[in-house]
Design a protein around this motif. Structure first.
Motif: not given
Lengths: 117, 379
Positions: A75-87, A89-99
């Motif tokens: 349905g879409g994508y975003i590209i983020v800057k992060a220091d690690s895969i964990e960071e 993943v934390e961003f991803a957890k906030g996505s409303p898609v996961l509702q």
């Protein structure tokens, strides 16, 4: 700092949402991305509308939509800057898609053009 | 011509009299000198017309052509060309602002130095280096060709935007000067809207943004020149005419498909011209800040978004997001946290205001934070 792509996967892209639902979902998505952008960690992204979608298959066979055989759609994508895969993943957890039950966000590192990837 | 002769005559008097003494009959002296000067001039003129002009032939500039075209249109065109020349990407943006002020707005070096909170030497050096660079790069004084104009226009808009901000947010204590900076930025931006090639949606958005901000000029200072915060301003002192002008240009900005950061900022500024708080107002502001941050990040926008978020989703949600912002050397950051904690946790609020106080550098900022701290302490 690395870049990661967050790919929104919808279990059933055919399910139609009402305009009100869509608008509420849009706002939630923008608030989520705005929160990432406020940390200066947003690079780019876009929604991918389902209408006029085509799938080009083996030997150039064109079918309408990513629907039918393939149940899961992007349905879409975003590209983020992060220091690690964990960071990331934390961003991803906030996505409303996961509702949506059965939906998921795939997190992948962007290969940098540094000759190592 | 007569005026030139008169001033030259007085100049001659100024140069001669202090050394040789005032002549017996000063009036006669002036007349004689003026008469001689006029004679010389006429002879020279005759000589030019009869002897020199025929020799130069047809390539010579005829008398009427050498006259300077002072029509409003020609002045605007020349200023526009100069604006594009000054805002050339080969020179740093602070030099662009300085040169604009010097050449297009006629500001003195000391005024520019005052506006930038620096000294005359620095400004002089900065400007002459920039002029040298423009010369060595052979930047022509002209409007860039059609295909280049929108790219170059971006640089011009950035300079005008910064020029306006310099006036609006500068820490210089000279209020009149600061207002002048803003008005000059508005005049030059308005000039862009009057030329067909540069009258683009983003330019109108930028002009609207300036109008909305400028509408609060009168209201944001008290009689001692001290800052009055938005929430304490007397709304009747907001300039309705400027707001209407802003709305007009904001409508013009809506044509076309481009959505610049000026559109988003103008949208935010527009909502601030409506005093009354409403769910719609803060929801709209939050969405505009979300988009603005996606297009162009700045710490100020990140903090203001967090404030808008507190209005829409409550203070707790805003604190959670604020703590993710990596802005711990910014006193505005701690001031915001202090305000968000004010009703939730008195100790945390005080702690944050103290951190803000330690980081603030200007007196008005310190006074403002102190006042907030004392208010919390009373509760």
């Amino acid at each position: 700092m690395n870049e990661y792509i967050l790919i929104f996967r919808h279990e059933d892209g055919q399910k139609l949402a009402s305009p009100e639902q869509l608008q509420a979902w849009m706002k939630q998505t923008m608030d989520w991305i705005g929160g990432i952008a406020a940390q200066n960690k947003f690079s780019s992204g876009t929604g991918l509308p389902f209408d006029e979608a085509r799938v080009v298959g083996y030997k150039g066979v064109v079918t309408n939509g990513p629907f039918g055989d393939i149940k899961e759609t992007i349905g879409g994508y975003i590209i983020v800057k992060a220091d690690s895969i964990e960071e990331a993943v934390e961003f991803a957890k906030g996505s409303p898609v996961l509702q949506g039950d059965g939906n998921s966000v795939e997190v992948r590192k962007i290969a940098r053009n540094d000759g190592l990837h | 011509m007569a005026e030139d002769i008169a001033s030259e005559t007085f100049l001659a008097a100024m140069e001669t009299w202090p050394f040789k003494g005032v002549p017996e009959n000063p009036t006669a002296w002036l007349y004689t000198v003026a008469k001689n000067k006029a004679k010389n001039l006429l002879t020279r003129d005759k000589l030019f017309h009869h002897k020199i002009k025929p020799m130069i032939g047809s390539s010579a500039v005829a008398g009427e052509d050498t006259e300077i075209d002072l029509s409003a249109k020609n002045i605007a065109d020349s200023q526009l060309q100069m604006l594009f020349t000054i805002c050339h990407p080969s020179i740093p943006v602070e030099a662009q602002i300085g040169l604009s002020l010097r050449i297009l707005c006629g500001f003195g070096i000391d005024e520019i130095a005052n506006a930038f909170l620096t000294n005359k030497e620095t400004i002089n050096k900065r400007l002459s280096r920039a002029k040298e660079k423009l010369r060595s790069e052979k930047v022509a004084i002209e409007l860039p060709p059609g295909h280049e104009i929108s790219k170059r226009l971006d640089a011009v808009m950035t300079t005008l935007y910064l020029l306006f901000n310099e006036g609006y947010y500068s820490e210089s204590s000279d209020t009149v000067l600061r207002n002048d900076l803003c008005l000059e930025a508005m005049r030059l931006t308005y000039m862009l809207t009057e030329n067909q090639q540069t009258n683009q949606p983003a330019v109108n958005a930028l002009f609207a943004l300036m109008c909305f901000h400028a509408s609060r000029f009168e209201a944001r200072k008290n009689e001692h020149g001290e800052m009055i915060l938005y929430h304490d301003q007397d709304e009747t002192r907001w300039n309705r005419e400027l707001i209407a002008k802003g709305v007009y240009h904001f409508h013009l900005a809506a044509s076309g498909n481009s959505l610049s950061k000026y559109h988003l900022e103008a949208g935010i500024a527009y909502w601030h011209t409506i005093r009354e708080d409403s769910a719609e107002k803060w929801e709209s502001i939050l969405q505009l800040f979300n988009q603005l941050l996606m297009v162009s990040y700045s710490p100020v926008a990140a903090l203001n978004r967090t404030y808008a978020l507190s209005k829409v989703k409550g203070k707790k949600a805003a604190i959670a997001e604020a703590e993710k912002l990596d802005l711990s050397n910014d006193h505005y950051y701690f001031t915001l946290l202090g305000e968000l904690y004010a009703d939730l946790d008195k100790e945390k609020a005080k702690e944050n205001f103290l951190k803000a106080l330690a980081l603030a550098t200007t007196l008005p900022d310190k006074q403002l934070i102190q006042a907030k701290y004392l208010e919390i302490n009373k509760k």
